[in-house]
Design an enzyme around this catalytic site. Structure first.
Site, PDB file in Angstrom:
ATOM      1  CG  ASP A 223       5.307  -8.523   0.237  1.00 21.93           C
ATOM      2  OD1 ASP A 223       4.230  -8.150   0.741  1.00 21.93           O
ATOM      3  OD2 ASP A 223       6.191  -7.738  -0.156  1.00 21.93           O
ATOM      4  CD  GLU A 277      11.590 -30.232  -3.573  1.00 23.68           C
ATOM      5  OE1 GLU A 277      12.122 -29.990  -2.460  1.00 23.68           O
ATOM      6  OE2 GLU A 277      11.962 -29.696  -4.631  1.00 23.68           O
TER       7      GLU A 277
HETATM    8  O1  TEU Z   1       2.003  -4.885   0.097  1.00 24.78           O
HETATM    9  C1  TEU Z   1       1.945  -4.632  -1.299  1.00 24.78           C
HETATM   10  C2  TEU Z   1       1.230  -3.395  -1.625  1.00 24.78           C
HETATM   11  O2  TEU Z   1       1.019  -3.117  -2.789  1.00 24.78           O
HETATM   12  C3  TEU Z   1       0.829  -2.528  -0.489  1.00 24.78           C
HETATM   13  O3  TEU Z   1       2.009  -1.937  -0.088  1.00 24.78           O
HETATM   14  C4  TEU Z   1      -0.184  -1.494  -0.728  1.00 24.78           C
HETATM   15  O4  TEU Z   1      -0.049  -0.844  -1.947  1.00 24.78           O
HETATM   16  C5  TEU Z   1      -0.149  -0.451   0.340  1.00 24.78           C
HETATM   17  O5  TEU Z   1       0.025  -1.054   1.584  1.00 24.78           O
HETATM   18  C6  TEU Z   1      -1.396   0.370   0.278  1.00 24.78           C
HETATM   19  O6  TEU Z   1      -1.898   0.639   1.506  1.00 24.78           O
HETATM   20  C7  TEU Z   1       2.995  -5.690   0.598  1.00 24.78           C
HETATM   21  C8  TEU Z   1       2.940  -5.721   2.116  1.00 24.78           C
HETATM   22  O7  TEU Z   1       1.726  -6.281   2.522  1.00 24.78           O
HETATM   23  C9  TEU Z   1       3.165  -4.356   2.662  1.00 24.78           C
HETATM   24  O8  TEU Z   1       3.018  -4.303   4.052  1.00 24.78           O
HETATM   25  C10 TEU Z   1       4.554  -3.930   2.256  1.00 24.78           C
HETATM   26  O9  TEU Z   1       4.788  -2.610   2.667  1.00 24.78           O
HETATM   27  C11 TEU Z   1       4.745  -4.034   0.751  1.00 24.78           C
HETATM   28  O10 TEU Z   1       4.295  -5.266   0.214  1.00 24.78           O
HETATM   29  C12 TEU Z   1       6.206  -3.945   0.388  1.00 24.78           C
HETATM   30  O11 TEU Z   1       6.851  -5.130   0.767  1.00 24.78           O
END
Ligand code: TEU
Length: 508
Positions: A223, A277
């Site tokens: 993520d 690993e």
């Molecule tokens: O997404 C990263 C992110 O930048 C998104 O949140 C994006 O900006 C946003 O969804 C725009 O629509 C990840 C995950 O995929 C997301 O579901 C999470 O909310 C976010 O990280 C936080 O962990």
């Protein structure tokens, strides 16, 4: 290498071609078609209106029939669900509504028998504010875990430490009255950022990776992989300029100090070493919301960082031959021959491509699937893409995505693309019991697996045929760039399908 065809030697010929063109087993992800499952929305087996891991296991027969090689599950770890799993409160246990560790083990084992690998989602940028580490960190400035998070004193005038903004609206700093400092949160205030300058944080995540890899997890989607390390001097971000991509301009500032810091690459090299690993090597795919493809390419390192990295310029390209050609060419140019592209058109954060690109027109949806499944690289299908599932209008009183509430009028929210899978027509759509209200409303179940599976002309059958064609045609996977000769077939070093999977094939 030229080989003459001899009548009667077709099998030998085919297997020679295979060896020349297919990715080595150790790089199974290159030949794979990956399918993203949002577990809350895939299959409910206990009638609570929320999908679960047992539900994913119960649908392996379908995934096997479809021909996919791996599933990526969005976070399944314990979470208060402020951001539906992306706010982790324990990296070593499973969210109870989804199941438990035994259900993960059962899923991995059953999937393995079908030749399907399981990829999990890992959230290293932040935890939930209800994680034990953060509870301890905020208890006092001297706490053991204080430095696991990013704390800063108020500026001289008692205001915010710097100008950093949260991706989810407002400042990225939250004041903690008890200890008199601000903590950083690039997403929700209940998602405090971890401090990746701290070696203990790095060590703990190595343990987390091994914990899941030891259970047979084939890899992780990371993520927000570009944001994990932030400027240690907490310097301001500069304003955006006209040259910035529209998506970057949304925030009004260029994340020069909060994204793609040089040191973030140390983390991914370290994680890659952990992947090595294992046998076969475990896979890392990064989520980097970046619009400069050279920057995207940087996350592959010298084949010592991530094996794959999502390509958001492709996701956000217009759906025209010209626009897609441009982004594909730019991707190929930036990645070169050695880094492997990823193609995806929908995910749990962006509107489904059948809506965004195709306005629900089934002819265009078929075209979209054809593009996605015939490019050199690894395609990621989002659950429902294969049916042409579209976004669902979620009425105001059913909205659950925190983004819609935090950014009213600015963000459409992500619920429309997260609604339950449509398995069959009628109430519950085969996702849950007919009399149960699912956690998000169901779309129009006229679009469903059951009917499309039986209809040779359906979008689903086209998708399945494209996957099969891709498997049969090295050119569709490698686009003419041949891998090293003499390696074994990728993706299927798992035991060949047993009774369970053969049944699946026969039922097609
Ligand atoms: O997404 C990263 C992110 O930048 C998104 O949140 C994006 O900006 C946003 O969804 C725009 O629509 C990840 C995950 O995929 C997301 O579901 C999470 O909310 C976010 O990280 C936080 O962990």
């Amino acid at each position: 290498m030229q080989r003459r065809f001899r009548p009667g030697s077709r099998a030998v010929w085919t297997s020679t071609i295979r060896k020349m063109t297919e990715a080595p087993v150790t790089q199974w992800w290159r030949d794979a078609v990956v399918y993203q499952v949002y577990p809350r929305s895939f299959q409910d087996t206990d009638g609570d209106g929320v999908g679960n891991l047992a539900g994913v296991t119960s649908r392996l027969e379908y995934l096997s029939w479809l021909g996919i090689d791996a599933v990526w599950l969005t976070p399944i770890t314990a979470s208060p669900d402020d951001d539906f799993g992306y706010d982790v409160s324990d990296y070593y246990s499973v969210q109870p509504v989804l199941g438990d560790l035994a259900s993960v083990d059962r899923l991995i084992e059953a999937a393995g028998r079908c030749g399907i690998r399981v990829i999990l989602d890992i959230v290293p940028n932040h935890t939930s504010d209800r994680h034990a580490w953060f509870k301890d960190a905020r208890a006092s400035r001297e706490s053991e875990h204080r430095d696991w998070y990013v704390w800063a004193r108020p500026s001289r005038h008692g205001s915010l430490p710097n100008n950093w903004l949260s991706v989810f609206g407002g400042p990225a700093w939250e004041h903690d009255p008890a200890t008199g400092e601000f903590y950083l949160h690039q997403f929700l205030p209940s998602q405090p950022d971890l401090n990746w300058w701290n070696p203990q944080v790095r060590g703990e995540f190595d343990r987390i990776l091994r914990f899941w890899f030891d259970r047979g997890v084939a890899g992780f989607r990371i993520d927000t992989a570009n944001k994990v390390v932030k400027d240690s001097l907490l310097r301001d971000n500069p304003p955006v300029g006209p040259a910035d991509h529209a998506m970057a301009r949304r925030l009004g500032q260029r994340p020069a100090r909060t994204s793609s810091q040089a040191e973030v690459h140390e983390i991914w090299r370290r994680w890659r070493a952990v992947c090595r690993e294992y046998e076969p090597e475990r896979m890392l795919v990064g989520e980097t919301w970046l619009f400069d493809l050279n920057e995207v390419a940087g996350y592959y390192g010298a084949d010592d960082e991530l094996q794959l990295n999502f390509n958001f310029p492709f996701v956000y390209a217009d759906f025209s031959a010209e626009a897609l050609r441009r982004v594909v060419e730019r991707t190929e140019a930036a990645l070169g021959a050695s880094r492997w592209p990823v193609w995806t058109a929908s995910n749990h954060d962006v509107s489904r491509f059948p809506s965004r690109w195709c306005g629900g027109d089934s002819r265009l949806i078929r075209m979209g699937l054809t593009v996605l499944l015939t490019l050199r690289g690894t395609p990621f299908l989002y659950y429902g893409d294969e049916l042409g599932m579209t976004d669902v209008d979620v009425p105001g009183d059913r909205i659950v995505d925190p983004l819609s509430r935090r950014m009213p009028g600015q963000h459409r929210g992500r619920d429309p693309e997260r609604t339950p899978m449509l398995w069959r027509p009628g109430p519950g759509a085969g996702f849950t019991d007919p009399d149960v209200e699912p956690w998000l409303p169901l779309g129009d179940s006229q679009v469903n697996v059951e009917q499309q599976r039986d209809d040779r002309t359906s979008t689903l059958r086209l998708c399945r045929d494209l996957i099969a064609l891709r498997r049969e045609s090295p050119d569709l996977r490698t686009g003419g760039r041949l891998h090293e000769p003499g390696r074994a077939r990728g993706g299927l070093d798992l035991p060949a399908g047993d009774q369970y999977c053969r049944r699946a094939e026969l039922s097609g």
